[in-house]
Design a protein around this motif. Structure first.
Motif, PDB file in Angstrom:
ATOM      1  N   GLY A 275      -6.631  -0.788  -3.994  1.00 35.47           N
ATOM      2  CA  GLY A 275      -5.750   0.258  -3.496  1.00 35.47           C
ATOM      3  C   GLY A 275      -5.402   1.294  -4.542  1.00 35.47           C
ATOM      4  O   GLY A 275      -5.398   2.504  -4.259  1.00 35.47           O
TER       5      GLY A 275
ATOM      6  N   PRO B 259       0.794  -1.235   0.000  1.00 34.68           N
ATOM      7  CA  PRO B 259       0.000   0.000   0.000  1.00 34.68           C
ATOM      8  C   PRO B 259       0.822   1.280   0.000  1.00 34.68           C
ATOM      9  O   PRO B 259       0.451   2.259  -0.654  1.00 34.68           O
ATOM     10  CB  PRO B 259      -0.850  -0.129   1.274  1.00 34.68           C
TER      11      PRO B 259
ATOM     12  N   ARG C 106       0.587   4.566  -2.582  1.00 37.63           N
ATOM     13  CA  ARG C 106       0.439   5.970  -2.170  1.00 37.63           C
ATOM     14  C   ARG C 106       1.557   6.838  -2.749  1.00 37.63           C
ATOM     15  O   ARG C 106       1.310   7.964  -3.218  1.00 37.63           O
ATOM     16  CB  ARG C 106       0.412   6.070  -0.641  1.00 37.63           C
TER      17      ARG C 106
END
Length: 224
Positions: free
Chosen positions: A107, A58, A62
């Motif tokens: 995600g 994750p 980002r």
């Protein structure tokens, strides 16, 4: 959506279908293509911008979204196939399939949808499979993960429509890539043909693209 001058992020773009999709986007006049990969140093596509992105991590998602703030198109292509059964296969391997094909695309969609919306909208293409609907022996984990990704795709399409973000699903059988190197050539589709069909469908605003005859026959037979 208009692919001319699009700014695309393509996951798994260092090889196979992902590399071909990235190349064809550049050929169609995309302003920029971020070729995302776990090993960005392996990206060898002229004109593409390597981008580190591991869909199972994750934080890397980002970071990639923070870099690609000009994106208007996300292509979720990264994938694996572990040939793991669900009833007696290794649970960590089954989780890896789900992380790669469900939680990974989830995600990236959650990270990039605000970026696309801020840039006026755009598109998302999820590379799925005929195994979203057919669940053969030795593909239990993969098929389960792809079925979940199909549901994710349909849910995201409805949720993102008011943000001017179209979501397209690509379903396809075996392609002539490294992932299917064990399959007889006559049973595989040219990934360059699949990429063209997928991008044509995306440009036309189609919600779903069926890239080969076998996939179309399976989809047509679901009601039976």
């Amino acid at each position: 959506m208009d692919l001319t001058n699009a700014v695309a992020v393509v996951t798994g773009a260092n090889r196979g279908l992902g590399r071909i999709l990235a190349a064809q986007l550049l050929e169609r006049g995309a302003a920029k293509v971020y070729a995302a990969a776990r090993r960005p140093e392996s990206v060898d596509l002229p004109g593409a911008q390597p981008l580190y992105l591991d869909v199972t991590k994750p934080e890397s998602i980002r970071q990639a979204a923070a870099i690609a703030q000009d994106a208007t198109l996300l292509i979720n292509n990264a994938g694996i196939s572990t040939h793991t059964n669900v009833t007696d296969g290794d649970l960590d391997t089954i989780r890896l399939e789900m992380e790669t094909h469900f939680f990974g695309p989830l995600g990236t969609i959650r990270a990039f949808a605000p970026v696309l919306a801020a840039n006026g909208g755009g598109g998302i293409l999820n590379v799925l499979s005929v195994l979203s609907w057919v669940h053969p022996l030795n593909y239990g984990a993969y098929a389960s993960a792809k079925a979940a990704e199909w549901a994710l795709t349909n849910a995201a399409r409805a949720e993102l429509a008011d943000k001017n973000i179209q979501v397209t699903a690509l379903h396809v059988g075996y392609m002539d890539t490294e992932m299917a190197d064990y399959v007889a050539p006559e049973n595989k589709t040219d990934p360059a043909v699949v990429a063209k069909i997928a991008l044509d469908g995306l440009a036309a605003g189609l919600p779903e693209v069926l890239a080969d005859e076998f996939t179309r026959a399976v989809k047509a037979g679901l009601a039976g």
